[in-house]
Design a protein around this motif. Structure first.
Motif, short mmCIF file in Angstrom:
data_model
loop_
_atom_site.label_atom_id
_atom_site.label_comp_id
_atom_site.label_asym_id
_atom_site.label_seq_id
_atom_site.Cartn_x
_atom_site.Cartn_y
_atom_site.Cartn_z
N ALA A 59 -23.91 56.98 53.86
CA ALA A 59 -24.83 57.81 54.64
C ALA A 59 -26.17 57.09 54.83
O ALA A 59 -26.73 57.10 55.93
N GLU A 60 -26.67 56.47 53.79
CA GLU A 60 -27.93 55.74 53.89
C GLU A 60 -27.81 54.57 54.86
O GLU A 60 -28.71 54.31 55.66
N LEU A 61 -26.69 53.85 54.81
CA LEU A 61 -26.48 52.74 55.73
C LEU A 61 -26.41 53.22 57.17
O LEU A 61 -26.96 52.57 58.07
N ARG A 62 -25.75 54.35 57.40
CA ARG A 62 -25.70 54.91 58.75
C ARG A 62 -27.09 55.26 59.24
O ARG A 62 -27.45 54.99 60.39
N MET A 63 -27.90 55.87 58.38
CA MET A 63 -29.26 56.27 58.77
C MET A 63 -30.14 55.05 59.07
O MET A 63 -31.03 55.13 59.92
N ARG A 64 -29.90 53.95 58.38
CA ARG A 64 -30.73 52.75 58.54
C ARG A 64 -30.07 51.69 59.41
O ARG A 64 -30.50 50.54 59.42
N ALA A 65 -29.01 52.04 60.13
CA ALA A 65 -28.20 51.07 60.87
C ALA A 65 -29.03 50.26 61.87
O ALA A 65 -28.90 49.04 61.95
N VAL A 66 -29.88 50.92 62.65
CA VAL A 66 -30.65 50.20 63.66
C VAL A 66 -31.54 49.16 63.00
O VAL A 66 -31.57 47.99 63.40
N GLU A 67 -32.25 49.56 61.97
CA GLU A 67 -33.13 48.64 61.24
C GLU A 67 -32.34 47.47 60.65
O GLU A 67 -32.74 46.30 60.76
N LEU A 68 -31.21 47.77 60.02
CA LEU A 68 -30.40 46.72 59.39
C LEU A 68 -29.81 45.77 60.42
O LEU A 68 -29.80 44.55 60.22
N LEU A 69 -29.32 46.31 61.52
CA LEU A 69 -28.72 45.45 62.54
C LEU A 69 -29.77 44.59 63.23
O LEU A 69 -29.51 43.42 63.55
N ASP A 70 -30.96 45.11 63.44
CA ASP A 70 -32.05 44.30 64.01
C ASP A 70 -32.42 43.17 63.06
O ASP A 70 -32.60 42.02 63.48
N ALA A 71 -32.52 43.47 61.78
CA ALA A 71 -32.84 42.44 60.78
C ALA A 71 -31.71 41.42 60.69
O ALA A 71 -31.97 40.21 60.56
N PHE A 72 -30.47 41.88 60.75
CA PHE A 72 -29.32 40.97 60.69
C PHE A 72 -29.32 40.02 61.88
O PHE A 72 -29.04 38.82 61.75
N ALA A 73 -29.68 40.53 63.06
CA ALA A 73 -29.74 39.69 64.26
C ALA A 73 -30.83 38.63 64.15
O ALA A 73 -30.67 37.52 64.67
N ALA A 74 -31.93 38.96 63.50
CA ALA A 74 -33.06 38.05 63.40
C ALA A 74 -32.91 37.03 62.26
O ALA A 74 -33.60 36.02 62.25
N ALA A 75 -32.02 37.28 61.34
CA ALA A 75 -31.87 36.41 60.16
C ALA A 75 -31.06 35.16 60.51
O ALA A 75 -30.13 35.23 61.31
N PRO A 76 -31.40 34.02 59.89
CA PRO A 76 -30.67 32.78 60.18
C PRO A 76 -29.15 32.86 59.95
O PRO A 76 -28.39 32.30 60.71
N GLY A 77 -28.70 33.57 58.93
CA GLY A 77 -27.27 33.65 58.67
C GLY A 77 -26.59 34.84 59.33
O GLY A 77 -25.40 35.05 59.14
N GLY A 78 -27.35 35.61 60.10
CA GLY A 78 -26.81 36.81 60.72
C GLY A 78 -26.33 36.55 62.14
O GLY A 78 -26.13 35.41 62.55
N ALA A 79 -26.15 37.64 62.86
CA ALA A 79 -25.70 37.56 64.25
C ALA A 79 -26.11 38.84 64.96
O ALA A 79 -26.34 39.86 64.31
#
Length: 102
Positions: A59-79
């Motif tokens: 539930a917490e991951l779902r609530m924070r999905a936008v923030e986490l996905l934006d950070a994942f996109a910006a991170a060197p090892g992310g996409a």
């Protein structure tokens, strides 16, 4: 041909390993209570698939999905991906409104 296939498999495994390390660091930074209680299990076209140990973590991951996905996109090892999919919850993508059912 075997060498080419082996090289592609190793490249995919390395990409997944980097994505896992990136995800773990981002969760620790952005959602500290979920650190160690979830893990990235798979990369899919347009999505990451994450397993959560407890429903409250999911539930917490779902609530924070936008923030986490934006950070994942910006991170060197992310996409850059559009969806965070929780393993074991088919069709429950987190990110914005759902497309209409046809």
């Amino acid at each position: 041909h075997v060498e080419v296939v082996r090289g592609l498999v190793e490249k995919d495994e390395l990409r997944l390993a980097r994505a896992i390390a990136t995800w773990d660091a981002l969760v620790a930074e952005h959602v500290p209570p979920a650190a160690g209680a979830c893990r990235l299990v798979r990369l899919e076209p347009g999505a990451i698939v994450v397993a959560a140990d407890e429903p409250i973590v999911a539930a917490e991951l779902r609530m924070r999905a936008v923030e986490l996905l934006d950070a994942f996109a910006a991170a060197p090892g992310g996409a850059r991906v559009r969806f965070l999919r929780l393993a074991g919850e088919p069709g429950r993508d987190s990110r914005g409104p759902r497309p209409p059912r046809v």
